[in-house]
Design a protein around this motif. Sequence first.
Motif, PDB file in Angstrom:
ATOM      1  N   VAL A  19     -46.588 -59.405  18.003  1.00 10.69           N
ATOM      2  CA  VAL A  19     -47.740 -59.671  19.379  1.00 10.69           C
ATOM      3  C   VAL A  19     -47.101 -60.518  20.465  1.00 10.69           C
ATOM      4  N   GLU A  20     -46.167 -61.583  20.047  1.00 10.80           N
ATOM      5  CA  GLU A  20     -45.804 -62.405  21.211  1.00 10.80           C
ATOM      6  C   GLU A  20     -44.738 -61.777  21.886  1.00 10.80           C
ATOM      7  N   ASP A  21     -44.072 -60.776  21.210  1.00  7.22           N
ATOM      8  CA  ASP A  21     -42.874 -59.865  21.927  1.00  7.22           C
ATOM      9  C   ASP A  21     -43.434 -58.404  22.161  1.00  7.22           C
ATOM     10  N   GLU A  22     -44.512 -58.156  22.481  1.00  4.64           N
ATOM     11  CA  GLU A  22     -45.104 -56.760  22.347  1.00  4.64           C
ATOM     12  C   GLU A  22     -44.432 -55.970  23.711  1.00  4.64           C
ATOM     13  N   PRO A  23     -43.710 -55.051  23.446  1.00  2.46           N
ATOM     14  CA  PRO A  23     -43.170 -54.280  24.580  1.00  2.46           C
ATOM     15  C   PRO A  23     -44.122 -53.379  25.365  1.00  2.46           C
ATOM     16  N   GLU A  24     -43.765 -53.137  26.548  1.00  3.62           N
ATOM     17  CA  GLU A  24     -44.627 -52.379  27.503  1.00  3.62           C
ATOM     18  C   GLU A  24     -44.688 -51.066  26.789  1.00  3.62           C
ATOM     19  N   PRO A  25     -45.877 -50.730  26.564  1.00  2.00           N
ATOM     20  CA  PRO A  25     -45.955 -49.160  25.825  1.00  2.00           C
ATOM     21  C   PRO A  25     -45.485 -48.138  26.851  1.00  2.00           C
ATOM     22  N   GLU A  26     -45.041 -46.917  26.076  1.00  2.00           N
ATOM     23  CA  GLU A  26     -44.378 -45.959  26.739  1.00  2.00           C
ATOM     24  C   GLU A  26     -45.517 -45.041  27.508  1.00  2.00           C
ATOM     25  N   VAL A  27     -45.279 -44.178  28.294  1.00  2.00           N
ATOM     26  CA  VAL A  27     -46.182 -43.200  28.743  1.00  2.00           C
ATOM     27  C   VAL A  27     -46.361 -42.085  27.563  1.00  2.00           C
ATOM     28  N   PRO A  28     -47.558 -41.773  27.192  1.00  2.00           N
ATOM     29  CA  PRO A  28     -47.585 -40.951  26.096  1.00  2.00           C
ATOM     30  C   PRO A  28     -46.641 -39.672  26.184  1.00  2.00           C
ATOM     31  N   SER A  29     -46.085 -38.659  25.164  1.00  2.00           N
ATOM     32  CA  SER A  29     -45.273 -37.836  25.725  1.00  2.00           C
ATOM     33  C   SER A  29     -46.178 -36.684  26.255  1.00  2.00           C
ATOM     34  N   ILE A  30     -47.413 -36.541  25.871  1.00  2.00           N
ATOM     35  CA  ILE A  30     -48.124 -35.525  26.206  1.00  2.00           C
ATOM     36  C   ILE A  30     -48.530 -35.613  27.974  1.00  2.00           C
ATOM     37  N   ILE A  31     -48.563 -36.753  28.245  1.00  7.55           N
ATOM     38  CA  ILE A  31     -48.803 -37.195  29.538  1.00  7.55           C
ATOM     39  C   ILE A  31     -47.314 -36.873  30.386  1.00  7.55           C
ATOM     40  N   LYS A  32     -46.500 -37.152  30.000  1.00  7.65           N
ATOM     41  CA  LYS A  32     -44.930 -36.995  30.557  1.00  7.65           C
ATOM     42  C   LYS A  32     -45.011 -35.643  30.730  1.00  7.65           C
ATOM     43  N   ASN A  33     -45.149 -34.794  29.532  1.00  5.37           N
ATOM     44  CA  ASN A  33     -44.958 -33.359  29.864  1.00  5.37           C
ATOM     45  C   ASN A  33     -45.891 -32.553  30.533  1.00  5.37           C
ATOM     46  N   LEU A  34     -47.192 -33.052  30.508  1.00  2.00           N
ATOM     47  CA  LEU A  34     -48.031 -32.466  31.628  1.00  2.00           C
ATOM     48  C   LEU A  34     -47.536 -32.919  33.060  1.00  2.00           C
ATOM     49  N   ARG A  35     -47.221 -34.144  33.400  1.00  2.00           N
ATOM     50  CA  ARG A  35     -46.487 -34.509  34.639  1.00  2.00           C
ATOM     51  C   ARG A  35     -45.541 -33.437  35.170  1.00  2.00           C
ATOM     52  N   GLU A  36     -44.561 -33.543  34.403  1.00  2.00           N
ATOM     53  CA  GLU A  36     -43.448 -32.494  34.456  1.00  2.00           C
ATOM     54  C   GLU A  36     -43.854 -30.895  34.808  1.00  2.00           C
ATOM     55  N   ALA A  37     -44.906 -30.663  33.972  1.00  2.00           N
ATOM     56  CA  ALA A  37     -45.493 -29.120  34.192  1.00  2.00           C
ATOM     57  C   ALA A  37     -46.189 -29.067  35.441  1.00  2.00           C
ATOM     58  N   ILE A  38     -46.811 -30.109  35.861  1.00  2.00           N
ATOM     59  CA  ILE A  38     -47.451 -30.290  37.195  1.00  2.00           C
ATOM     60  C   ILE A  38     -46.322 -30.182  38.235  1.00  2.00           C
ATOM     61  N   GLU A  39     -45.279 -30.789  38.301  1.00  2.00           N
ATOM     62  CA  GLU A  39     -44.285 -30.814  39.093  1.00  2.00           C
ATOM     63  C   GLU A  39     -43.937 -29.715  39.183  1.00  2.00           C
ATOM     64  N   GLN A  40     -43.517 -28.943  38.158  1.00  2.00           N
ATOM     65  CA  GLN A  40     -42.792 -27.434  38.180  1.00  2.00           C
ATOM     66  C   GLN A  40     -43.674 -26.610  38.841  1.00  2.00           C
ATOM     67  N   LEU A  41     -44.968 -26.598  38.492  1.00  2.00           N
ATOM     68  CA  LEU A  41     -45.809 -25.771  39.216  1.00  2.00           C
ATOM     69  C   LEU A  41     -46.038 -25.716  40.591  1.00  2.00           C
ATOM     70  N   ALA A  53     -47.579 -31.430  18.430  1.00  2.00           N
ATOM     71  CA  ALA A  53     -47.359 -31.000  19.926  1.00  2.00           C
ATOM     72  C   ALA A  53     -46.375 -30.984  20.480  1.00  2.00           C
ATOM     73  N   GLU A  54     -45.332 -32.148  20.456  1.00  2.00           N
ATOM     74  CA  GLU A  54     -44.321 -32.295  21.103  1.00  2.00           C
ATOM     75  C   GLU A  54     -43.304 -31.118  20.834  1.00  2.00           C
ATOM     76  N   LYS A  55     -43.192 -30.692  19.267  1.00  2.00           N
ATOM     77  CA  LYS A  55     -42.226 -29.785  19.089  1.00  2.00           C
ATOM     78  C   LYS A  55     -42.593 -28.548  19.444  1.00  2.00           C
ATOM     79  N   ILE A  56     -43.927 -28.098  19.693  1.00  2.00           N
ATOM     80  CA  ILE A  56     -44.381 -26.835  20.179  1.00  2.00           C
ATOM     81  C   ILE A  56     -44.247 -26.659  21.588  1.00  2.00           C
ATOM     82  N   ILE A  57     -44.162 -27.789  22.351  1.00  2.00           N
ATOM     83  CA  ILE A  57     -43.917 -27.723  23.613  1.00  2.00           C
ATOM     84  C   ILE A  57     -42.335 -27.536  23.933  1.00  2.00           C
ATOM     85  N   GLU A  58     -41.581 -28.252  23.012  1.00  2.00           N
ATOM     86  CA  GLU A  58     -40.112 -27.972  23.198  1.00  2.00           C
ATOM     87  C   GLU A  58     -39.620 -26.761  23.052  1.00  2.00           C
TER      88      GLU A  58
END
Length: 667
Positions: free
Chosen positions: A632-654, A478-483
């Motif tokens: 588990v002891e040093d688990e980093p903060e999960p990133e926002v999924p790329s599809i959610i990032k792309n959708l938010r960018e699309a909504i902002e552009q729209l 999906a990420e490649k299709i979007i890019e």
Amino acid sequence: MPPKKPVLSVPDYPRHLQAINQKWVDLIKSDPRRVCRVLTLTSPRGETVEGDTFDDIPLIFDNLLPVAKASTEKTWKGLVEAGIVTSLCKWAINAEQLITKAYMLMNDHGVAELSQEAMDYARDNAPGPYTPALEVLCNAAVSCAVPPTSTEQKMIEELKKNWPTMMQRIWSDPSLTLEPGSDPRRMRERVIVAQITHRISFVDPTFLDVIMKPSDLTLAVAFRYWLYSTDTYDAMANGSLISSLLGTGMPKHWEEYFKEHPPPELRALLPRILLGSSRGTERKKRTPNQAAEFIVSVFANHFRRLSGRYLMEELILFIGLFAAADTYAPLYRAVFRSEALWSALADVVKRNGNPDLTATEGPPPQSIALQVLSLYTDIARVAEQQGCIDTLVNSWLAGGLFDALDAAIATIIHSLSGPVHMSLLLATLDDNLAKLSPKTRKKLKSELPRPVTLFGLILLATKGNPDLDLFIMTFSGAEKIIEQAPMDKGDPRHPVWALAPWQVLHRITHTMRPWRYSCTRRGCENPAYTGGCTHCGVSLFCGAECIRKDDEHQLICPWTRFLTLMGGHLRHKKEELDAIIGDGVAPQPEGLVVSTPEELLQRMRESGNTPKEVIDVLADMHKEKKDGEGSVEDEPEPEVPSIIKNLREAIEQLRSSDQPSTAVTVA
């Protein structure tokens, strides 16, 4: 019991009535000034110098109606020169008595008798005191030529002089015009003001100057008539007059006139329109909150009973009124919390969302359904700004939002704007999960899962191909299709609008009601037992009865293993998840997956139904995710999924684009 005596007996009544009627037919042609003098008798008291009385007036009005329809003919010209327009206006302003028409019946002796029952019926069904005069003026207005003749222009000028005073009279004394029910007489009374305004402003646009004056009450009268409308005709006549001034569908001749003569700002016009909701059939004036709730309840009623182009006209009025209400907070609040309104709008989507429907008149039904979906997202944006998103989402859910999406999913995925509306709507729910109250989240949980909508959105992502392997490859790529897409993300043709909706819906479902935590059947809150669907081996149920009743699960059964595996890739950030699950409505993360991702991948290998290369792709995706998480002891903060990032960018552009891509073109 002896029969009741008649109130009045008249021998040879038919000949008597015919003679009087013929007298006024002749006098209207030969002595128009005498006709005008009779119209000064606005109550039963008194008579003219010729001996004419108030009893002659019903016959005069009856005979003026057809004459006014021919406003270019000699008879009407003579009446206008004699001052008939001013006389009619004065009658409308000053008339005190209802004009009743009681029908007499012939007895066995040929004598006409008038009963008390006939008198009572006539009184109950009499028009408002001013209505007969307005009906004559309306006939004359409708028959005006374009451009108007000198006689018609004289008529218009006299009408303009008296119009504000007539509106004041009608506003102060609605008489019986607001009576409920389906009586066509009342409906006709409610359209006269709007009809005259529409027609005269077309023949002579300077009439708009009259209704734009701050003291004029035309807009209040028309809006009140719209609020009390009982038929398509009176709803449309008055509603279109109001919506024209709200900037939604203004007639071309109005636009041209307002270019040279700008109307007052909408902020000044809106209070004059909304004044129409402040008083009705009750004596007590409504408070702003009561008035707003009444307006919204009327919209809900109209949305349920109207269809086709009439429904679209009503939606246009609602859009214009809501857009103009930024200075009228009570209307915003009433819209956000009205379950009846959102139930009616969901019903509109269900009625019009079938792709096989065709329009007998007006826009295609599918465009109406899409227009309503755009309303959901537009109003949600305002609710977010106002801090009322919880109230609005609660009303959405109570009104049957997801049932409407299920019913219209085929139309949504096969239209250009549908995926955009769906993405915006689901993103609104997902982005605000942490802001929703426990009550609203509980209601949302009870509406999940939605196999019908999810299945439709999966087909949208795979371009209609239900093949599981293609679906998995589409997700991984999906990420490649979007890019690589050649258009901006704000363009409704961009693939992000097709690839994101199912993932957002699954993300909401995976958070609020995962399949492996509680009974899979929507509406059942019982805990699941070990076992369940024998085909996917993932979805659990509380018992055999829920398995039998859940006929929707089969739609997504082939995808559930993959969807369960992907749930971890779509999870929310830690602080968001803590806020969402903190009240106990949604389950804790430990309960989300009973089987580990490794177990799910092993089951897919053992089943032999999924190609090795597809399983390898899933295994690589899981390995990348696992390697990136660390201990588990040093688990980093999960990133926002790329599809959610792309959708938010699309909504902002729209939303920042000059041309709103979510607009629906109405045929």
